[in-house]
Design a protein around this motif. Structure first.
Motif, PDB file in Angstrom:
ATOM      1  N   ALA A  12      -7.532 -19.294  13.717  1.00  0.00           N
ATOM      2  CA  ALA A  12      -6.729 -18.769  14.705  1.00  0.00           C
ATOM      3  C   ALA A  12      -5.498 -18.077  13.959  1.00  0.00           C
ATOM      4  O   ALA A  12      -5.437 -16.859  14.283  1.00  0.00           O
ATOM      5  N   LEU A  46      -0.607 -18.420  21.499  1.00  0.00           N
ATOM      6  CA  LEU A  46      -0.683 -19.587  22.036  1.00  0.00           C
ATOM      7  C   LEU A  46      -2.255 -19.226  22.853  1.00  0.00           C
ATOM      8  O   LEU A  46      -3.061 -20.144  23.016  1.00  0.00           O
ATOM      9  N   ARG A  47      -2.227 -18.076  23.564  1.00  0.00           N
ATOM     10  CA  ARG A  47      -3.314 -17.666  24.253  1.00  0.00           C
ATOM     11  C   ARG A  47      -4.420 -17.483  23.518  1.00  0.00           C
ATOM     12  O   ARG A  47      -5.644 -17.645  23.736  1.00  0.00           O
ATOM     13  N   TRP A  48      -3.992 -16.859  22.396  1.00  0.00           N
ATOM     14  CA  TRP A  48      -5.405 -16.568  21.386  1.00  0.00           C
ATOM     15  C   TRP A  48      -5.974 -17.831  20.804  1.00  0.00           C
ATOM     16  O   TRP A  48      -7.077 -17.796  20.669  1.00  0.00           O
ATOM     17  N   HIS A  49      -5.071 -18.883  20.542  1.00  0.00           N
ATOM     18  CA  HIS A  49      -5.600 -20.095  19.958  1.00  0.00           C
ATOM     19  C   HIS A  49      -6.391 -20.612  21.179  1.00  0.00           C
ATOM     20  O   HIS A  49      -7.387 -21.666  20.742  1.00  0.00           O
ATOM     21  N   GLY A  50      -6.095 -20.545  22.384  1.00  0.00           N
ATOM     22  CA  GLY A  50      -6.941 -21.168  23.512  1.00  0.00           C
ATOM     23  C   GLY A  50      -8.263 -20.361  23.998  1.00  0.00           C
ATOM     24  O   GLY A  50      -9.078 -20.677  24.802  1.00  0.00           O
ATOM     25  N   THR A  51      -8.573 -19.051  23.349  1.00  0.00           N
ATOM     26  CA  THR A  51      -9.451 -18.381  23.541  1.00  0.00           C
ATOM     27  C   THR A  51     -10.894 -18.440  22.791  1.00  0.00           C
ATOM     28  O   THR A  51     -10.783 -18.952  21.525  1.00  0.00           O
ATOM     29  N   ASP A  52     -11.978 -18.091  23.492  1.00  0.00           N
ATOM     30  CA  ASP A  52     -13.146 -18.238  22.687  1.00  0.00           C
ATOM     31  C   ASP A  52     -13.454 -16.926  21.565  1.00  0.00           C
ATOM     32  O   ASP A  52     -13.857 -15.982  22.129  1.00  0.00           O
ATOM     33  N   ARG A  53     -12.800 -17.355  20.636  1.00  0.00           N
ATOM     34  CA  ARG A  53     -12.551 -16.262  19.706  1.00  0.00           C
ATOM     35  C   ARG A  53     -13.842 -15.770  19.066  1.00  0.00           C
ATOM     36  O   ARG A  53     -14.161 -14.463  18.432  1.00  0.00           O
TER      37      ARG A  53
END
Length: 295
Positions: A12, A46-53
């Protein structure tokens, strides 16, 4: 002892960090606040970290969308705060050496100049977003439409309206760095020394003074119009105030100016807009809430 960084967190961060400066630059232009821009970008991380990247094809486009929408939400509250703000509002000053703020494709002097930032303040949030995303960050209207959840034609109209409003804020006259520094140094000497004649000779007849104390420090509660009135304003201050304890030259939002440590120990920034007839605008930020990053 801290353990190893989890692979997911490492991935991330590795994809996010190269985009951070550009995202902070976007958020700063949307909000006029460096501190709030950093908060927005951290929230986006923080939202990026919790996203299905794995499902995200273009991290940059995804994060611009997240940051823009977070800024639009923040602007709703900012509108209310602006209405009750004490005295003239100015954006938080950005110094040339501030590596956190991305200059954007067109260069920092054009993209975060104080006059342009003030013009952006007069736009609706959607107009501001459409203009910045298309004209400053060079996104196509299809991508702007996805970010703003509007039709491309509607986004084009938003950007056109915004462009018309900010056209007058675009600099039409530029001075060299050395000439800008010479004028800033002369203005500093004249304003702190109370040299009325020198001030009158440097200020354009239609110059405007903006002083932002935010109700936290003394400042003019209204803008001061006219070179002669501004010159007399500074001459009066020089008679009453002690000189600053420290001064250093600076480029502030692309403009020549200086940072001072005033007699009360708090920093202050002064930036000068310069036209063919002399200094056309003086922007002074004294609100300590906007100067925490200034050293």
């Amino acid at each position: 002892m801290t353990g190893p960084v989890p692979p997911a967190a490492s991935d991330a961060a590795a994809r996010f960090e190269p985009l951070r400066r550009r995202l902070v630059g976007l958020a700063y232009r949307m909000l006029g606040s460096r501190a709030e821009a950093e908060d927005i970008v951290q929230d986006a991380y923080l939202r990026w970290h919790g996203t299905d990247r794995e499902a995200v094809e273009d991290a940059g486009a995804f994060l611009k969308r997240v940051v823009t929408r977070l800024c639009l939400d923040r602007l709703k509250a900012a509108r209310t705060r602006r209405e009750t703000y004490v005295g003239p509002w100015l954006p938080e000053p950005v110094l040339a050496e501030d590596v956190l703020i991305d200059a954007g494709p067109s260069g920092i002097a054009h993209d975060v100049g104080v006059a342009l930032m003030l013009a952006l303040e007069r736009l609706s949030p959607l107009e501001r977003a459409a203009f910045l995303l298309h004209d400053v960050f060079e996104l196509g209207f299809d991508e702007v439409a996805r970010i703003l959840d509007r039709d491309p034609s509607a986004c084009r109209q938003l950007a056109v309206r915004a462009r018309d409003h900010v056209a007058a804020a675009r600099p039409r006259f530029t001075v060299s760095e050395s000439e800008g520094r010479r004028i800033a140094d002369a203005f500093l000497a004249a304003s702190r020394g109370g040299d009325l004649a020198a001030l009158q000779s440097m200020l354009a007849a239609d110059a405007v003074l903006h002083t932002d104390g935010g109700g936290k420090r003394s400042s003019a509660l209204n803008r001061v119009f006219g070179g002669d009135k501004i010159a007399r304003f500074f001459a009066g201050l020089a008679r009453k105030n002690r000189p600053p304890s420290a001064v250093r030259p600076a480029t502030i939002n692309g403009l020549p100016g200086f940072v001072t440590i005033e007699a009360d120990g708090v920093p202050q920034t002064t930036a000068l807009e310069i036209g063919p007839a002399g200094i056309t605008a003086v922007y002074i930020v004294r609100n300590p809430d906007k100067l925490g990053h200034i050293r």
